[in-house]
Design an enzyme around this catalytic site. Structure first.
Site: not given
Lengths: 395, 395
Positions: A263, A390, A180
């Site tokens: 992340e 996540n 992404t």
């Protein structure tokens, strides 16, 4: 070549703006000229990827880009494709452009219908602020951010006066064939689309495709590169080399920011494989190293676990001989060698090793001792926060 | 075919024992006969792998196995190979065996010299307890455990009376080409080494090679399969099919235990890809699903994030069309369909979906709707504990 301020708006002929309201954002960039693009290789592709790929491959030029954050418009079927077309129409109507020269990009949640009416409603506000100030580039870069923590913008001016600028978004789900991530790059060099295309493919391959945050690739990735041709400067052969190098420099800067922004990441890992027989060997090994969850969690734990690095290179498929491997960890210009030609080195300066492992940017260098090829890849550490982000992300 | 007690000692002609003192352990299994083996494909291989592979490939038979836990004897150079040979010698001298029919296996820390004198010192104690009771199989299975939480042992008896038993260790670093895992299997069927070899390769490929805990593969993995021939029963063609199925059954049981035992795991994930055009497509996709850190952390968070499952299949390289995909989550015999032929299903029973996601064994089924091939893989969720264990492991 020198770094300059202003992001994409440093490039002559580019106007931009963006707004972000909650999780939704809209970015518009207007810049007319020849264009090239690189798109996700995921077999499941989002509607905007299909649309923009079609535009690039048939027109080889762009007049504008409209991008939204908050909804990926992926896995949305025929409705999704109509929604992407409507985004393009909304922009082309407002700015009086040919609709088939408008690229569309989306990033966000997968499998939920895009609220195009929301985009139609807020588009006038974005267009009102369209401008060429540095703030306009910043606003455009901000509006496409999702889980990104750092804004990603960079620009350079070549010795010949040509400028290149780019904005990007991306963190998490970033891998080989570009997770992404969106990147919109611009130049004012007087070059045709095929020159842009060649430079773009080389640069993407050496930079964004060498970023590994967690091994997943996304349905929505694209990198678009447009030239406004407004500098009027047609690069000579030598300048073309500088042009390509500059693009690699720009994308490396953005790629490292993406890796560092992975992340939950606390550290940037730069892995270098040197002395490989072939580039493919170096590439396979270096990507296996930055992808390895064991290496990534060791780096989080400040543990110079060279065994995991060597094991990752070993299973990568790259040709190597363990008796020839040398390995070192570096940071802040200091280096500690842990393995030399297959022999474990006695580390005399443990304090230095600990200092290196405590750094926020760790460089792992694995030399194969077999040839002259090398490759570099970037990743981040695997942390508690990665799992938290996540596991708690709601679908 | 029925499941029986006794592990490897349920097989006629097998005696075993093991001791574990702190992090170090020694296992000895005595069983003479034709043998086959499958070894790690990592280019960096540990000394015991090199030695045991040589024994299997030249002798096609084994008289005994000596294994240790606590030190992998990997990346230890020429000294390491001599140490592995000394382990074999120590055992062959004590039991009066040909040294080149003894296999050696090691698991534990990489890159540290093995303390062979410790093994020599404690070997008599292990040999004293060598026996064929169920407790002996248990002791052998326990002594090779490292980060394993669950003991891995299983045995079956075929309708014709032939028995097969196996013990294994493994958790974490388990992937395609078999991460740090050891499995020692035995049968008393009257079969030659090439029959063992063929059955072993098929079974390993469908079971251990479909276990993915974190994507890393180890330097030390091996699966050895020996027949004592002591049942005197020579399987007919039909029985051979049952024999192969039984081995797959045994290894599936052990593979699931390994996946469930993945470092920090709270859940077992079983992914099934059905309706693929080719087996290779199904295999690529199903492994990408259980390997995806995003899928793994979603399962930890009890989140039925079908978008991540579909994206993983999409980037796996498998041939698929998103319009044909159907996806469901199951547990405890109950199923909820989330996608049907590319359309997102409206989930009417959210309570059931939540109940499924709370289960300790989650089955993800992705149907390609393109053909008849299928594949199954096993993995575990990605948790805070995985990060903790691997960040704090000291090298």
């Amino acid at each position: 070549m020198k770094k300059i301020e202003g992001g994409i708006c440093a490039v002559k002929g580019v106007t931009a703006n963006g707004i972000k309201l909650g999780k939704m954002g809209i970015t518009v960039i207007r810049a007319e000229g020849p264009a090239a693009g690189v798109f996700t290789k995921n077999k499941v592709t989002a509607a905007p990827v299909v649309l923009s790929k079609g535009v690039i491959e048939t027109q080889h030029q762009l007049s504008a880009i409209i991008a939204n954050s908050g909804n990926a418009n992926a896995f949305t079927g025929d409705d999704g494709f109509l929604d992407a077309m409507e985004m393009a129409s909304a922009l082309s109507e407002s700015l009086d452009l040919e609709p088939d020269t408008v690229a569309v990009a989306s990033t966000g949640v997968i499998g939920r219908r895009l609220d195009v009416s929301w985009i139609r409603e807020h588009l006038p506000e974005v267009l009102e602020g369209l401008g060429s100030s540095p703030e306009c580039s910043l606003a455009a870069a901000k509006a496409i951010m999702t889980t990104d923590k750092a804004l990603k913008e960079v620009a350079v001016e070549l010795d010949c006066g040509v400028r290149i600028g780019a904005i990007a978004k991306g963190s998490g789900m970033i891998e080989p064939n570009m997770g992404t991530m969106l990147c919109f790059a611009y130049t004012d060099a007087l070059v045709p689309a095929d020159v842009l295309d060649a430079a773009l493919r080389i640069a993407v391959d050496k930079t964004f495709n060498m970023v590994v945050v967690d091994g997943d690739t996304s349905t929505n990735d694209m990198v678009l590169f447009t030239s406004t041709c407004k500098s009027g400067i047609k690069p000579c052969m030598e300048c073309l080399d500088e042009f390509e190098d500059a693009l690699i420099y720009l994308f490396t800067d953005l790629a490292k920011k993406m890796a560092r922004d992975g992340e939950g990441a606390t550290k940037l890992i730069e892995a270098r494989v040197t002395g490989a027989k072939t580039y493919e060997d170096a590439r396979l090994a270096v990507k296996a190293i930055v992808r390895s969850p064991l290496v990534k969690s060791a780096i989080f734990g400040k543990d110079p676990n060279w065994g995991r690095v060597v094991a990752a290179a070993g299973y990568s498929g790259a040709e190597l001989e363990q008796e020839r491997l040398s390995l070192s960890f570096s940071a802040g210009g200091e280096t500690v060698e842990l393995v030399k030609s297959g022999e474990i080195s006695r580390v005399s300066d443990l304090a230095l090793l600990n200092k290196i492992m405590a750094n926020e940017e760790i460089i792992i260098t694995l030399d194969f001792g077999m040839g002259k090829e090398s490759a570099t890849a970037w990743g981040c550490d695997l942390t508690y926060d990665y799992v938290r982000i996540n596991a708690e992300y709601t679908t």
